[in-house]
Design an enzyme around this catalytic site. Sequence first.
Site, PDB file in Angstrom:
ATOM      1  N   ARG A   1       2.647   6.041  -3.278  1.00  0.00           N
ATOM      2  CA  ARG A   1       3.753   6.875  -3.745  1.00  0.00           C
ATOM      3  C   ARG A   1       3.965   6.756  -5.247  1.00  0.00           C
ATOM      4  O   ARG A   1       4.339   7.741  -5.902  1.00  0.00           O
ATOM      5  CB  ARG A   1       5.031   6.487  -2.979  1.00  0.00           C
ATOM      6  CG  ARG A   1       4.994   6.944  -1.508  1.00  0.00           C
ATOM      7  CD  ARG A   1       5.990   6.181  -0.656  1.00  0.00           C
ATOM      8  NE  ARG A   1       6.112   6.702   0.701  1.00  0.00           N
ATOM      9  CZ  ARG A   1       5.268   6.426   1.692  1.00  0.00           C
ATOM     10  NH1 ARG A   1       4.214   5.638   1.470  1.00  0.00           N
ATOM     11  NH2 ARG A   1       5.465   6.932   2.902  1.00  0.00           N
TER      12      ARG A   1
ATOM     13  N   GLN B   1       4.884   9.290   7.295  1.00  0.00           N
ATOM     14  CA  GLN B   1       3.923  10.164   6.625  1.00  0.00           C
ATOM     15  C   GLN B   1       4.370  11.617   6.687  1.00  0.00           C
ATOM     16  O   GLN B   1       4.331  12.343   5.689  1.00  0.00           O
ATOM     17  CB  GLN B   1       2.540  10.006   7.249  1.00  0.00           C
ATOM     18  CG  GLN B   1       1.911   8.643   7.044  1.00  0.00           C
ATOM     19  CD  GLN B   1       0.578   8.521   7.745  1.00  0.00           C
ATOM     20  OE1 GLN B   1       0.098   9.457   8.381  1.00  0.00           O
ATOM     21  NE2 GLN B   1      -0.036   7.346   7.655  1.00  0.00           N
TER      22      GLN B   1
ATOM     23  N   ARG C   1      -5.445   2.285  18.509  1.00  0.00           N
ATOM     24  CA  ARG C   1      -5.273   0.843  18.327  1.00  0.00           C
ATOM     25  C   ARG C   1      -4.878   0.128  19.615  1.00  0.00           C
ATOM     26  O   ARG C   1      -5.194  -1.052  19.792  1.00  0.00           O
ATOM     27  CB  ARG C   1      -4.242   0.579  17.212  1.00  0.00           C
ATOM     28  CG  ARG C   1      -4.824   0.862  15.837  1.00  0.00           C
ATOM     29  CD  ARG C   1      -3.837   0.650  14.712  1.00  0.00           C
ATOM     30  NE  ARG C   1      -4.520   0.722  13.419  1.00  0.00           N
ATOM     31  CZ  ARG C   1      -3.914   0.820  12.244  1.00  0.00           C
ATOM     32  NH1 ARG C   1      -2.593   0.863  12.190  1.00  0.00           N
ATOM     33  NH2 ARG C   1      -4.617   0.869  11.134  1.00  0.00           N
TER      34      ARG C   1
ATOM     35  N   LYS D   1      -3.852   6.372  15.079  1.00  0.00           N
ATOM     36  CA  LYS D   1      -4.054   5.732  13.778  1.00  0.00           C
ATOM     37  C   LYS D   1      -5.540   5.807  13.406  1.00  0.00           C
ATOM     38  O   LYS D   1      -6.267   6.663  13.902  1.00  0.00           O
ATOM     39  CB  LYS D   1      -3.541   4.296  13.832  1.00  0.00           C
ATOM     40  CG  LYS D   1      -2.011   4.186  13.853  1.00  0.00           C
ATOM     41  CD  LYS D   1      -1.435   4.516  12.484  1.00  0.00           C
ATOM     42  CE  LYS D   1       0.032   4.202  12.378  1.00  0.00           C
ATOM     43  NZ  LYS D   1       0.529   4.437  10.997  1.00  0.00           N
TER      44      LYS D   1
ATOM     45  N   LYS E   1       0.822  -1.207   0.000  1.00  0.00           N
ATOM     46  CA  LYS E   1       0.000   0.000   0.000  1.00  0.00           C
ATOM     47  C   LYS E   1       0.857   1.258   0.000  1.00  0.00           C
ATOM     48  O   LYS E   1       0.577   2.219  -0.732  1.00  0.00           O
ATOM     49  CB  LYS E   1      -0.946   0.001   1.200  1.00  0.00           C
ATOM     50  CG  LYS E   1      -1.916   1.172   1.178  1.00  0.00           C
ATOM     51  CD  LYS E   1      -3.074   1.012   2.132  1.00  0.00           C
ATOM     52  CE  LYS E   1      -2.651   1.087   3.573  1.00  0.00           C
ATOM     53  NZ  LYS E   1      -3.813   1.371   4.468  1.00  0.00           N
ATOM     54  N   SER E   2       1.924   1.272   0.814  1.00  0.00           N
ATOM     55  CA  SER E   2       2.779   2.456   0.892  1.00  0.00           C
ATOM     56  C   SER E   2       3.390   2.790  -0.463  1.00  0.00           C
ATOM     57  O   SER E   2       3.415   3.955  -0.886  1.00  0.00           O
ATOM     58  CB  SER E   2       3.892   2.225   1.913  1.00  0.00           C
ATOM     59  OG  SER E   2       3.372   2.072   3.210  1.00  0.00           O
TER      60      SER E   2
ATOM     61  N   ASP F   1       2.300  -0.654  12.070  1.00  0.00           N
ATOM     62  CA  ASP F   1       0.967  -1.126  11.676  1.00  0.00           C
ATOM     63  C   ASP F   1       0.715  -2.583  12.059  1.00  0.00           C
ATOM     64  O   ASP F   1      -0.420  -3.054  11.970  1.00  0.00           O
ATOM     65  CB  ASP F   1       0.780  -0.972  10.162  1.00  0.00           C
ATOM     66  CG  ASP F   1       0.606   0.476   9.751  1.00  0.00           C
ATOM     67  OD1 ASP F   1       0.057   1.256  10.545  1.00  0.00           O
ATOM     68  OD2 ASP F   1       1.022   0.836   8.635  1.00  0.00           O
TER      69      ASP F   1
ATOM     70  N   ARG G   1      -8.720  12.260  12.865  1.00  0.00           N
ATOM     71  CA  ARG G   1      -7.274  12.121  13.021  1.00  0.00           C
ATOM     72  C   ARG G   1      -6.558  13.464  12.870  1.00  0.00           C
ATOM     73  O   ARG G   1      -6.963  14.302  12.068  1.00  0.00           O
ATOM     74  CB  ARG G   1      -6.725  11.110  12.010  1.00  0.00           C
ATOM     75  CG  ARG G   1      -7.310   9.727  12.207  1.00  0.00           C
ATOM     76  CD  ARG G   1      -6.849   8.740  11.157  1.00  0.00           C
ATOM     77  NE  ARG G   1      -5.418   8.469  11.282  1.00  0.00           N
ATOM     78  CZ  ARG G   1      -4.755   7.661  10.453  1.00  0.00           C
ATOM     79  NH1 ARG G   1      -5.397   7.077   9.463  1.00  0.00           N
ATOM     80  NH2 ARG G   1      -3.470   7.446  10.624  1.00  0.00           N
TER      81      ARG G   1
ATOM     82  N   ARG H   1      -7.200  -2.853  10.280  1.00  0.00           N
ATOM     83  CA  ARG H   1      -6.248  -3.744  10.948  1.00  0.00           C
ATOM     84  C   ARG H   1      -6.814  -4.315  12.247  1.00  0.00           C
ATOM     85  O   ARG H   1      -6.504  -5.453  12.615  1.00  0.00           O
ATOM     86  CB  ARG H   1      -4.918  -3.021  11.184  1.00  0.00           C
ATOM     87  CG  ARG H   1      -4.296  -2.550   9.888  1.00  0.00           C
ATOM     88  CD  ARG H   1      -2.816  -2.303   9.989  1.00  0.00           C
ATOM     89  NE  ARG H   1      -2.361  -1.547   8.817  1.00  0.00           N
ATOM     90  CZ  ARG H   1      -2.139  -2.066   7.623  1.00  0.00           C
ATOM     91  NH1 ARG H   1      -2.324  -3.356   7.407  1.00  0.00           N
ATOM     92  NH2 ARG H   1      -1.742  -1.303   6.616  1.00  0.00           N
TER      93      ARG H   1
END
Length: 452
Positions: A33, A176, A358, A354, A28-29, A327, A129, A403
Amino acid sequence: MSSHGAAIPMISTPCGPLRGTAEVPGDKSISHRALILGALSVGETRISGLLEGQDVLDTAKAMRAFGAEVTNLGGGNWTVHGVGVGGFAEPANVIDCGNSGTGVRLIMGAMATSPITATFTGDASLNKRPMARVTDPLALFGTQAVGRSGGRLPMTLIGAEDPVPVRYTVPVPSAQVKSAVLLASLNAPGQTVVIEREATRDHTERMLAGFGAEVSVEDTDAGRVITLTGQPELKPQTIAVPRDPSSAAFPVCAALIVPGSDVLVPGIGLNPTRAGLFTTLREMGADLTYENEREEGGEPVADLRARFSPDLKGIEVPPERAASMIDEYPVLSVVAAFAEGETVMRGVRELRVKESDRIDAMATGLRANGIEVDEGEDWWTVKGRGHGNVPGGETCKSHLDHRIAMSFLILGMAAQKPVSIDDGGPIATSFPIFEPLMGGLGAQLDRTERAA
């Protein structure tokens, strides 16, 4: 009601051995990008293996809104015709980033030094967030941000008319924040310097160099110093996205705790800034091996083989490892429940902000299912009961967090009684094939009102 529509309650029933090959989605990261840097390049970038979860699809939609031509060719193959550094057009509508903190923060960075205005929003979870961690350093370039109290979405960013280079020390480990500043620096003259005391995932630095940016990385006594020379012409690339280690965590961890399991997870990215979970599992005594180690697209890759490991031991996870597995702590806590002794996780304050808190979400659900958990502001301890001794039997709240939802479903596969979640809908944001993939290995997952 979930932000993605009606809630999807699910139940995970104790199952027989998990066996087979788990072809998890693309990273995903790197997918985020690839789309953003493709949009900031001049010409056509070709991407294969792109994760087609909702988070990444929202980033693709955002790049279209800023003027790039983004085309889905099918089968994870995409093209991006970029507009060049500083070439973003002002979007006609609000940019909705759904559930993706990574997406919104990186996109804010990418547009922050262009003389345009854009308004960002997200789902109920994302709008809670904090964004000041990104907008504060972006203000150093000359960017203005106006949002809700506490620096929360919806938020409007007014890009800097005459951006200036900056020197910025990231206050807490955050890929991030670092990446947002680096992306913003692309359209600022001169050299921008970002210093991180603890190394975080370095996909942005690697990919910027691959796209032709002048970027250097130096390890010093002050930390990791990243220097980027602004206003390059980025060159389009052909990118093969490796498979996501954060997604691989779920079939790997399930195999370790379900008796008789033997699961191969091929082609997983093992960037050192991302592989902390696998190192930790092996320290706990997991039967987890790397096969066919190789390099693809500048990233280290291997096939992971995970087998049932009945003699897992609790350990203290080094706090300096947190950035490389931030994560994965939720699913690690599930494995820790089946280990003997305490697993201590420190330096994890980031988990509090997050998609959900979490630490609180996992601690509450684990306690409900018979596991003793202690917690503080930036640490938590799971007191394992050993193989076969986790009661289960309760329903856990997912808090609109993919998650959290997947972690509790993994718990149910090896507990004495089924474990339910109130809403599995958010899983689609990062791992849209989670249900069929785990079912193909032998897991018993069902969508059922009994989980409500």
